[in-house]
Design an enzyme around this catalytic site. Structure first.
Site, PDB file in Angstrom:
ATOM      1  N   ASP A  72      -5.735  -7.030   0.248  1.00 53.63           N
ATOM      2  CA  ASP A  72      -4.577  -6.145   0.293  1.00 53.63           C
ATOM      3  C   ASP A  72      -5.090  -4.838  -0.290  1.00 53.63           C
ATOM      4  OD1 ASP A  72      -2.388  -4.574  -0.157  1.00 53.63           O
ATOM      5  OD2 ASP A  72      -1.082  -6.217  -0.776  1.00 53.63           O
TER       6      ASP A  72
ATOM      7  N   PHE B 223      17.351  -7.455  -6.036  1.00 52.63           N
ATOM      8  CA  PHE B 223      17.149  -6.240  -6.840  1.00 52.63           C
ATOM      9  C   PHE B 223      17.517  -4.970  -6.099  1.00 52.63           C
ATOM     10  CE2 PHE B 223      13.126  -4.876  -4.928  1.00 52.63           C
ATOM     11  CZ  PHE B 223      12.647  -6.060  -4.373  1.00 52.63           C
TER      12      PHE B 223
ATOM     13  N   TYR C 265       1.433   7.507  25.176  1.00 57.63           N
ATOM     14  CA  TYR C 265       1.784   6.108  24.896  1.00 57.63           C
ATOM     15  C   TYR C 265       0.525   5.295  24.621  1.00 57.63           C
ATOM     16  CZ  TYR C 265       4.093   1.642  24.919  1.00 57.63           C
ATOM     17  OH  TYR C 265       4.572   0.422  24.522  1.00 57.63           O
TER      18      TYR C 265
ATOM     19  N   PHE D 176       2.854 -10.461  -4.108  1.00 55.76           N
ATOM     20  CA  PHE D 176       3.666  -9.275  -3.856  1.00 55.76           C
ATOM     21  C   PHE D 176       4.798  -9.715  -2.936  1.00 55.76           C
ATOM     22  CE2 PHE D 176       5.228  -5.459  -1.835  1.00 55.76           C
ATOM     23  CZ  PHE D 176       5.617  -4.795  -2.990  1.00 55.76           C
ATOM     24  N   THR D 177       5.978  -9.129  -3.122  1.00 53.88           N
ATOM     25  CA  THR D 177       7.203  -9.613  -2.455  1.00 53.88           C
ATOM     26  C   THR D 177       7.039  -9.793  -0.940  1.00 53.88           C
ATOM     27  OG1 THR D 177       7.922  -7.310  -2.417  1.00 53.88           O
ATOM     28  CG2 THR D 177       8.781  -8.669  -4.192  1.00 53.88           C
TER      29      THR D 177
ATOM     30  N   ARG E 160      11.532  -4.408 -12.944  1.00 55.27           N
ATOM     31  CA  ARG E 160      10.628  -5.456 -12.476  1.00 55.27           C
ATOM     32  C   ARG E 160      10.715  -6.591 -13.483  1.00 55.27           C
ATOM     33  NH1 ARG E 160      10.348  -5.673  -7.440  1.00 55.27           N
ATOM     34  NH2 ARG E 160       8.939  -4.345  -6.314  1.00 55.27           N
TER      35      ARG E 160
ATOM     36  N   LYS F 130       0.624   4.383   0.210  1.00 57.02           N
ATOM     37  CA  LYS F 130       0.191   4.534  -1.182  1.00 57.02           C
ATOM     38  C   LYS F 130      -1.102   5.348  -1.211  1.00 57.02           C
ATOM     39  CE  LYS F 130       3.032   0.784  -1.493  1.00 57.02           C
ATOM     40  NZ  LYS F 130       3.711   0.191  -0.328  1.00 57.02           N
TER      41      LYS F 130
HETATM   42  N1  F0G Z   1       1.156  -4.775  -0.779  1.00 57.99           N
HETATM   43  C1  F0G Z   1       1.370  -4.149  -1.949  1.00 57.99           C
HETATM   44  C2  F0G Z   1       0.451  -4.400  -3.087  1.00 57.99           C
HETATM   45  C3  F0G Z   1       2.451  -3.251  -2.085  1.00 57.99           C
HETATM   46  O1  F0G Z   1       2.638  -2.629  -3.251  1.00 57.99           O
HETATM   47  C4  F0G Z   1       3.304  -3.037  -0.983  1.00 57.99           C
HETATM   48  C5  F0G Z   1       4.463  -2.143  -1.098  1.00 57.99           C
HETATM   49  C6  F0G Z   1       3.043  -3.726   0.225  1.00 57.99           C
HETATM   50  C7  F0G Z   1       1.956  -4.584   0.290  1.00 57.99           C
HETATM   51  C8  F0G Z   1       3.927  -3.592   1.429  1.00 57.99           C
HETATM   52  O2  F0G Z   1       3.693  -2.392   2.060  1.00 57.99           O
HETATM   53  O3  F0G Z   1       5.889  -1.215   1.858  1.00 57.99           O
HETATM   54  O4  F0G Z   1       4.135  -0.444   3.466  1.00 57.99           O
HETATM   55  O5  F0G Z   1       5.372  -2.519   3.911  1.00 57.99           O
HETATM   56  N2  F0G Z   1       4.920  -1.733  -2.225  1.00 57.99           N
HETATM   57  C9  F0G Z   1       5.993  -0.793  -2.454  1.00 57.99           C
HETATM   58  C10 F0G Z   1       6.269  -0.643  -3.949  1.00 57.99           C
HETATM   59  C11 F0G Z   1       7.227  -1.036  -1.657  1.00 57.99           C
HETATM   60  O6  F0G Z   1       7.224   0.061  -4.316  1.00 57.99           O
HETATM   61  O7  F0G Z   1       5.513  -1.182  -4.757  1.00 57.99           O
HETATM   62  P1  F0G Z   1       4.846  -1.603   2.858  1.00 57.99           P
END
Ligand code: F0G
Length: 462
Positions: free
Chosen positions: A221, A454, A78, A130-131, A388, A264
């Site tokens: 990022d 989406f 843990y 980014f979303t 997209r 990634k």
């Molecule tokens: N920042 C970037 C530039 C990303 O592309 C993503 C995720 C995240 C942050 C968030 O990271 O998914 O580990 O919580 N991108 C994926 C995509 C989901 O399909 O582009 P995460």
């Protein structure tokens, strides 16, 4: 005497295949049925029905034998797992940050960082949104402002660093709001929503100078930091003889901290972290992570996952790996370009982005050209891509649709997963769809969820 021109040599994978995952081959009839059942949304397909999966490069990487062996070394304590210390060492060694807290994935780190650094009414500049990143900034009370250079919004502009930040836009924000209202600037490496476009070292250095003068932090990022380093090596003067590892470390050195989705670049299927140089921020984050993720020495991950990540980080900054990784993306992009398919240029790091507005000029944007194009590619060959464009962009607070400049289909390439023959099959399929593009009709949205539509929206053919 004729000058000797060095002949360009092909790249090839710096690995061989030890284990394979068999795929289901389907007929066109089966795929048609599957996409209708999925409401013409590739997110709603069963992965089983997909032949080549280009939905995302996130968590879809193939791990090496070393990483798989690392799983067996999981210390599932843990507290104080030895894998945590391996990961901590890797982050210090390859990225140079002083403190690191593991998180379950990138958005876990974004949540904690946003909660600590952002106050109600703050302004967070960034090189395109980014979303998840923007959502966490907003949930913490901040307002995201896009400060990417204008060239990034034009799919045909050949600027070599379309991820660059427009320093004049940042200066104007500082003038308007005052530096106290700007806790940090969020800098993404190879900007996802712009088509995987890199930021230059020169731009980052200049931003460092500007932010230092105003006491503003830079948070990286660093999700695709090694891919960004590849483009710096290829395109920026003075970096041609530096290693990817050296460029990655230099990139991090101009920033105060980072959020990482290790799914990634870092070659794992799950994991992430928050890295920071400031001791006070670290202490607050290591306290807060207990609430949202887990103890600061595991942050929602199993020990074995941290071990695989520590090893993956080391592998991700190898020049041979990155030559093959981007080499494969470029190979597919060049093939599509040769066939006259309209794509975002220059070709980005993690995938190819088809310009659906130019591919299907007979469709209006509210007939969802990128959404229908992704469906048509799937029907043709079982290749899964993603939209997209207008569906991803969603609606504004008044409930009106955003009409984004870029209406794209993303072909995201997982790392170390597919072969060059797969790339050929993908290109042939898209060429076939392109030849028959005049017959493609638009879509009507028949179900629209409230958030991030989406993922779950459903459509019908017009
Ligand atoms: N920042 C970037 C530039 C990303 O592309 C993503 C995720 C995240 C942050 C968030 O990271 O998914 O580990 O919580 N991108 C994926 C995509 C989901 O399909 O582009 P995460």
């Amino acid at each position: 005497m004729k000058a000797k021109v060095a002949k360009k040599r092909s790249w090839a994978e710096p690995y061989k295949i030890k284990m394979v995952e068999l795929l289901k081959m389907t007929t066109k009839e089966q795929r048609k049925k599957a996409i209708v059942e999925a409401g013409y949304n590739t997110f709603l397909l069963k992965s089983e029905d997909v032949y080549i999966d280009l939905l995302t490069d996130s968590g879809t990487n193939a791990m090496s034998d070393q990483q798989w062996a690392g799983l067996m070394l999981g210390d599932e304590a843990y507290a104080g797992s030895k894998n945590f210390y391996h990961l901590d060492d890797a982050v210090k060694k390859y990225y140079g940050y002083k403190y690191m807290i593991p998180t379950h994935q990138g958005r876990g780190a974004e949540n904690i960082l946003s909660k600590i650094l952002i106050k109600q009414g703050d302004v967070i500049p960034g090189n395109m949104y980014f979303t998840t990143t923007r959502l966490h900034q907003e949930l913490a009370g901040g307002n995201f402002v896009d400060v990417i250079i204008d060239e990034a919004h034009d799919s045909t502009n050949l600027h070599p660093f379309k991820g660059n930040i427009d320093l004049k836009k940042v200066e104007a924000l500082i003038k308007k709001h005052g530096s106290k209202k700007i806790p940090y600037i969020c800098v993404a490496t190879t900007v996802n929503m712009a088509g995987g476009q890199p930021i230059s070292m020169e731009n980052l250095k200049a931003l460092r100078k500007l932010t230092k003068a105003h006491g503003i932090k830079i948070i990286l990022d660093m999700t695709r930091v090694a891919e960004n380093a590849y483009f710096i090596k290829e395109r920026e003067k003075g970096y041609e003889n530096k290693s990817i590892a050296a460029i990655v470390k230099e990139t991090c050195s101009y920033t105060d901290g980072a959020t990482m989705s290790a799914k990634k670049d870092a070659l794992v299927n799950i994991g992430g972290f928050l890295a920071i140089n400031d001791k006070d921020v670290y202490e607050e984050a290591s306290n807060m992570v207990v609430v949202y993720e887990g103890l600061h020495t595991y942050g929602g991950l199993a020990g074995r996952d941290m071990e695989a990540m520590a090893i993956g980080i080391g592998e991700s900054v190898s020049d041979e790996h990155m030559n093959a990784r981007i080499g494969q993306v470029l190979y597919l992009g060049e093939k599509l370009k040769e066939a006259g398919i309209p794509i975002v240029e220059p070709i980005g790091g993690h995938g190819i982005f088809i310009d659906a507005k130019r591919f299907l000029p007979h469709l209006k944007q509210d007939q969802f050209p990128a959404q229908v194009l992704a469906a048509e590619i799937f029907i043709d060959s079982g290749v899964r891509t993603m939209e997209r464009g207008i569906v991803s962009a969603g609606r504004n607070s008044k409930g009106e649709n955003y009409y984004p400049e870029l209406e794209l289909v993303r072909l995201t390439i997982p790392r170390r997963v597919y072969t060059q023959a797969h790339m050929d099959v993908i290109a042939e399929s898209i060429e076939n769809v392109y030849e028959n593009r005049n017959k493609i009709k638009g879509l009507k949205m028949v179900y629209e969820p409230k958030y991030l539509r989406f993922f779950q929206a459903k459509f019908r053919k017009l």
